[in-house]
Design a protein around this motif. Structure first.
Motif, PDB file in Angstrom:
ATOM      1  N   LEU A  44       0.856  -1.252   0.110  1.00  8.35           N
ATOM      2  CA  LEU A  44      -0.194   0.093  -0.044  1.00  8.35           C
ATOM      3  C   LEU A  44       0.860   1.090   0.061  1.00  8.35           C
ATOM      4  O   LEU A  44       0.424   2.322  -0.510  1.00  8.35           O
ATOM      5  N   SER A  45       1.959   1.132   0.385  1.00 10.52           N
ATOM      6  CA  SER A  45       2.870   2.279   0.590  1.00 10.52           C
ATOM      7  C   SER A  45       4.197   2.152   0.064  1.00 10.52           C
ATOM      8  O   SER A  45       5.226   2.530   0.679  1.00 10.52           O
ATOM      9  N   SER A  46       4.357   1.692  -1.099  1.00 10.59           N
ATOM     10  CA  SER A  46       5.550   1.458  -1.607  1.00 10.59           C
ATOM     11  C   SER A  46       5.751   1.838  -3.091  1.00 10.59           C
ATOM     12  O   SER A  46       4.715   1.990  -3.777  1.00 10.59           O
ATOM     13  N   PHE A  47       6.851   2.063  -3.951  1.00 13.29           N
ATOM     14  CA  PHE A  47       6.969   2.475  -5.198  1.00 13.29           C
ATOM     15  C   PHE A  47       8.400   1.780  -5.557  1.00 13.29           C
ATOM     16  O   PHE A  47       9.257   1.428  -4.647  1.00 13.29           O
ATOM     17  N   VAL A  48       8.523   1.677  -6.911  1.00  9.42           N
ATOM     18  CA  VAL A  48       9.807   1.163  -7.551  1.00  9.42           C
ATOM     19  C   VAL A  48      10.764   2.455  -7.541  1.00  9.42           C
ATOM     20  O   VAL A  48      10.464   3.206  -8.426  1.00  9.42           O
ATOM     21  N   GLY A  49      11.928   2.302  -7.205  1.00  6.60           N
ATOM     22  CA  GLY A  49      12.833   3.348  -7.154  1.00  6.60           C
ATOM     23  C   GLY A  49      14.049   3.556  -5.941  1.00  6.60           C
ATOM     24  O   GLY A  49      13.762   2.747  -5.251  1.00  6.60           O
ATOM     25  N   GLU A  50      14.914   4.125  -6.378  1.00  2.25           N
ATOM     26  CA  GLU A  50      14.922   5.100  -7.541  1.00  2.25           C
ATOM     27  C   GLU A  50      15.824   4.412  -8.723  1.00  2.25           C
ATOM     28  O   GLU A  50      16.785   3.911  -8.265  1.00  2.25           O
ATOM     29  N   ILE A  51      15.270   4.333  -9.681  1.00  2.00           N
ATOM     30  CA  ILE A  51      15.575   3.884 -11.000  1.00  2.00           C
ATOM     31  C   ILE A  51      15.761   4.826 -11.970  1.00  2.00           C
ATOM     32  O   ILE A  51      15.450   6.000 -11.885  1.00  2.00           O
ATOM     33  N   GLY A  52      16.779   4.525 -13.001  1.00 12.19           N
ATOM     34  CA  GLY A  52      16.852   5.297 -14.094  1.00 12.19           C
ATOM     35  C   GLY A  52      18.177   5.364 -15.027  1.00 12.19           C
ATOM     36  O   GLY A  52      18.757   4.045 -15.055  1.00 12.19           O
ATOM     37  N   LEU A  53      18.566   6.390 -15.541  1.00 15.04           N
ATOM     38  CA  LEU A  53      19.645   6.440 -16.490  1.00 15.04           C
ATOM     39  C   LEU A  53      20.474   7.622 -15.968  1.00 15.04           C
ATOM     40  O   LEU A  53      20.027   8.871 -15.932  1.00 15.04           O
ATOM     41  N   ASP A  54      21.725   7.331 -16.062  1.00 16.59           N
ATOM     42  CA  ASP A  54      22.665   8.426 -15.730  1.00 16.59           C
ATOM     43  C   ASP A  54      24.002   8.290 -16.804  1.00 16.59           C
ATOM     44  O   ASP A  54      24.734   7.276 -16.211  1.00 16.59           O
ATOM     45  N   LYS A  55      24.160   9.126 -17.521  1.00 11.73           N
ATOM     46  CA  LYS A  55      25.341   9.080 -18.405  1.00 11.73           C
ATOM     47  C   LYS A  55      26.478   9.467 -17.692  1.00 11.73           C
ATOM     48  O   LYS A  55      27.645   9.325 -18.323  1.00 11.73           O
ATOM     49  N   LEU A  56      26.489  10.564 -16.682  1.00 13.30           N
ATOM     50  CA  LEU A  56      27.671  10.760 -15.709  1.00 13.30           C
ATOM     51  C   LEU A  56      27.984   9.893 -14.910  1.00 13.30           C
ATOM     52  O   LEU A  56      29.227  10.188 -14.292  1.00 13.30           O
ATOM     53  N   ALA A  57      27.527   8.983 -14.536  1.00 13.42           N
ATOM     54  CA  ALA A  57      27.801   8.107 -13.383  1.00 13.42           C
ATOM     55  C   ALA A  57      29.076   7.569 -13.822  1.00 13.42           C
ATOM     56  O   ALA A  57      29.212   6.848 -14.790  1.00 13.42           O
ATOM     57  N   LYS A  58      29.855   7.329 -12.589  1.00 17.62           N
ATOM     58  CA  LYS A  58      31.199   6.679 -12.684  1.00 17.62           C
ATOM     59  C   LYS A  58      31.770   6.286 -11.244  1.00 17.62           C
ATOM     60  O   LYS A  58      31.137   6.586 -10.370  1.00 17.62           O
ATOM     61  N   ASN A  59      32.415   5.302 -11.220  1.00 20.59           N
ATOM     62  CA  ASN A  59      32.941   4.592 -10.001  1.00 20.59           C
ATOM     63  C   ASN A  59      33.843   5.735  -9.401  1.00 20.59           C
ATOM     64  O   ASN A  59      34.741   6.219  -9.975  1.00 20.59           O
ATOM     65  N   ARG A  60      33.847   5.908  -8.172  1.00 18.86           N
ATOM     66  CA  ARG A  60      34.269   6.925  -7.472  1.00 18.86           C
ATOM     67  C   ARG A  60      35.719   6.609  -7.250  1.00 18.86           C
ATOM     68  O   ARG A  60      36.623   7.358  -6.963  1.00 18.86           O
ATOM     69  N   GLU A  61      36.122   5.312  -7.016  1.00 19.21           N
ATOM     70  CA  GLU A  61      37.202   4.916  -6.690  1.00 19.21           C
ATOM     71  C   GLU A  61      38.283   4.879  -8.040  1.00 19.21           C
ATOM     72  O   GLU A  61      39.251   5.177  -8.199  1.00 19.21           O
ATOM     73  N   THR A  62      37.661   4.433  -9.248  1.00 20.41           N
ATOM     74  CA  THR A  62      38.268   3.962 -10.345  1.00 20.41           C
ATOM     75  C   THR A  62      38.168   5.173 -11.539  1.00 20.41           C
ATOM     76  O   THR A  62      39.094   5.430 -12.444  1.00 20.41           O
ATOM     77  N   GLY A  63      37.093   5.963 -11.299  1.00 22.23           N
ATOM     78  CA  GLY A  63      37.056   6.886 -12.330  1.00 22.23           C
ATOM     79  C   GLY A  63      36.354   6.381 -13.568  1.00 22.23           C
ATOM     80  O   GLY A  63      36.207   7.043 -14.746  1.00 22.23           O
ATOM     81  N   GLU A  64      36.195   5.233 -13.556  1.00 19.18           N
ATOM     82  CA  GLU A  64      35.476   4.508 -14.891  1.00 19.18           C
ATOM     83  C   GLU A  64      33.972   4.563 -15.004  1.00 19.18           C
ATOM     84  O   GLU A  64      33.371   4.694 -14.023  1.00 19.18           O
ATOM     85  N   ARG A  65      33.499   5.132 -16.037  1.00 18.56           N
ATOM     86  CA  ARG A  65      32.108   5.095 -16.466  1.00 18.56           C
ATOM     87  C   ARG A  65      31.288   3.969 -16.350  1.00 18.56           C
ATOM     88  O   ARG A  65      31.976   2.752 -16.661  1.00 18.56           O
ATOM     89  N   TYR A  66      30.252   3.983 -15.626  1.00 11.86           N
ATOM     90  CA  TYR A  66      29.153   2.732 -15.461  1.00 11.86           C
ATOM     91  C   TYR A  66      28.658   2.511 -16.921  1.00 11.86           C
ATOM     92  O   TYR A  66      28.257   3.440 -17.310  1.00 11.86           O
ATOM     93  N   ASP A  67      28.638   1.151 -17.216  1.00 11.07           N
ATOM     94  CA  ASP A  67      28.128   0.600 -18.400  1.00 11.07           C
ATOM     95  C   ASP A  67      26.700   1.192 -18.661  1.00 11.07           C
ATOM     96  O   ASP A  67      25.796   0.865 -17.832  1.00 11.07           O
ATOM     97  N   PHE A  68      26.397   2.070 -19.610  1.00  9.49           N
ATOM     98  CA  PHE A  68      24.886   2.549 -19.908  1.00  9.49           C
ATOM     99  C   PHE A  68      23.918   1.207 -20.281  1.00  9.49           C
ATOM    100  O   PHE A  68      22.803   1.383 -19.931  1.00  9.49           O
ATOM    101  N   GLY A  69      24.396   0.324 -20.692  1.00  9.06           N
ATOM    102  CA  GLY A  69      23.671  -0.832 -21.107  1.00  9.06           C
ATOM    103  C   GLY A  69      23.090  -1.560 -19.918  1.00  9.06           C
ATOM    104  O   GLY A  69      21.851  -2.016 -19.969  1.00  9.06           O
ATOM    105  N   HIS A  70      23.783  -1.642 -18.926  1.00 12.15           N
ATOM    106  CA  HIS A  70      23.416  -2.238 -17.892  1.00 12.15           C
ATOM    107  C   HIS A  70      22.367  -1.201 -17.078  1.00 12.15           C
ATOM    108  O   HIS A  70      21.328  -1.884 -16.586  1.00 12.15           O
ATOM    109  N   GLN A  71      22.494  -0.195 -17.131  1.00  7.14           N
ATOM    110  CA  GLN A  71      21.627   0.845 -16.606  1.00  7.14           C
ATOM    111  C   GLN A  71      20.045   0.653 -17.555  1.00  7.14           C
ATOM    112  O   GLN A  71      19.244   0.534 -16.984  1.00  7.14           O
ATOM    113  N   MET A  72      20.189   0.296 -19.005  1.00  7.57           N
ATOM    114  CA  MET A  72      19.136   0.631 -19.587  1.00  7.57           C
ATOM    115  C   MET A  72      18.117  -0.895 -19.190  1.00  7.57           C
ATOM    116  O   MET A  72      17.179  -0.891 -18.989  1.00  7.57           O
ATOM    117  N   GLU A  73      19.261  -2.212 -19.166  1.00  8.57           N
ATOM    118  CA  GLU A  73      18.654  -3.277 -18.826  1.00  8.57           C
ATOM    119  C   GLU A  73      17.852  -3.202 -17.212  1.00  8.57           C
ATOM    120  O   GLU A  73      16.773  -3.943 -17.188  1.00  8.57           O
TER     121      GLU A  73
END
Length: 128
Positions: A44-73
């Motif tokens: 009764l009081s829940s939702f799905v989230g936070e979900i989405g797409l982030d083209k600027l997201a990167k691993n803070r330790e390595t600086g490597e960008r996250y795979d956008f395909g994984h985000q889409m899936e």
């Protein structure tokens, strides 16, 4: 989160989902199977989230960008789960507006997700 939701009923609306920053971890297993029990228990009081797409997201330790395909899936799977369960969604969207609109247009379940409390952006309205 689930404990708080059960403890203070009617005071919290809880979201359960895989954030785009963690989408690569989620695609390795069926995370929708992990999310579903929380959504059912707190139906009764829940939702799905936070979900989405982030083209600027990167691993803070390595600086490597996250795979956008994984985000889409991950987004697609969680969106379908929200539609199936008639749940609202909370969306995280950074520098990915057009891929987001294109993805929504490709999802058969896009019209099955209940409207959220805020008004959709006009390009989104036009795309649906």
């Amino acid at each position: 989160v689930a404990f708080l939701s059960r403890t203070v009923k009617n005071l919290l609306i809880c979201g359960y989902g895989i954030h785009p920053w963690y989408a690569a971890r989620g695609t390795e297993r069926d995370f929708t199977r992990q999310i579903r029990p929380f959504l059912e228990a707190d139906h009764l009081s829940s939702f799905v989230g936070e979900i989405g797409l982030d083209k600027l997201a990167k691993n803070r330790e390595t600086g490597e960008r996250y795979d956008f395909g994984h985000q889409m899936e991950a987004f697609r799977k969680q969106f379908d789960l929200a539609a199936e369960m008639k749940k609202a969604i909370s969306i995280h969207l950074v520098k990915a507006q057009q891929p987001f609109i294109d993805l929504l247009q490709s999802l058969k379940s896009a019209k099955e997700v209940p409207p959220a409390m805020s008004k959709p952006m006009s390009p989104l309205e036009r795309s649906l």
